[in-house]
Design a protein around this motif. Structure first.
Motif: not given
Length: 157
Positions: A95-117
């Motif tokens: 990943x480039x830095x931009x790719x890492x930023x996209x991955x972090x957004x995706x990872x944070x969303x999954x954490x949010x969904x896990x918290x919801x469930x």
């Protein structure tokens, strides 16, 4: 309806509900990126020295299709290719830095969904988890055998 049908329908229904429930937030937060692109980025982040063959096998796609996907990701500046000094034949991705930023957004969303469930998963016992996982693994192995029997090979074009 047989127990087998009920299980398949239940898994399909769960999957469809998750996709539907998460869809708007995912699309808003990751605008401009396809699901395949985001999941390819996630795989590359989690698996060092990822190459086209590994990605194709993981996503049940042909190497040709995966090559097109990685080319798009390179053009968007999300991944870069590299070679190892001891193996000039194989091409790997990171990943480039931009790719890492996209991955972090995706990872944070999954954490949010896990918290919801979380409330549901907190009620599941260790034995229940083990049973569910054993079943999923057994069924997955069966499907792998069926894929091989049919001569379906993601590495052929």
């Amino acid at each position: 309806m047989s127990k087998e049908d009920q299980v398949i329908m239940a898994f399909r229904d769960l999957y469809n509900k998750l996709v539907w429930l998460n869809k708007d937030k995912m699309e808003d937060s990751l605008k401009g990126y396809t699901s395949s692109e985001v999941h390819c980025i996630e795989y590359i982040e989690k698996n060092a020295d990822s190459n086209v063959t590994q990605l194709a096998e993981s996503f049940y796609m042909t190497r040709g299709a995966l090559s097109k996907l990685t080319k798009k990701l390179i053009e968007k500046g999300l991944i870069e290719s590299y070679q190892k000094s001891d193996n000039k034949k194989e091409i790997y991705f990171r990943l480039t830095e931009q790719g890492k930023a996209i991955n972090k957004i995706h990872d944070d969303l999954h954490k949010e969904f896990q918290e919801r469930d979380k409330a549901v998963f907190e009620q599941v016992t260790e034995e229940q988890f083990e049973s569910i996982l054993r079943f999923a693994e057994k069924y997955s192995r069966h499907l792998d055998v069926e894929i091989k029997k049919q001569g379906l090979d993601v590495n052929s074009e």
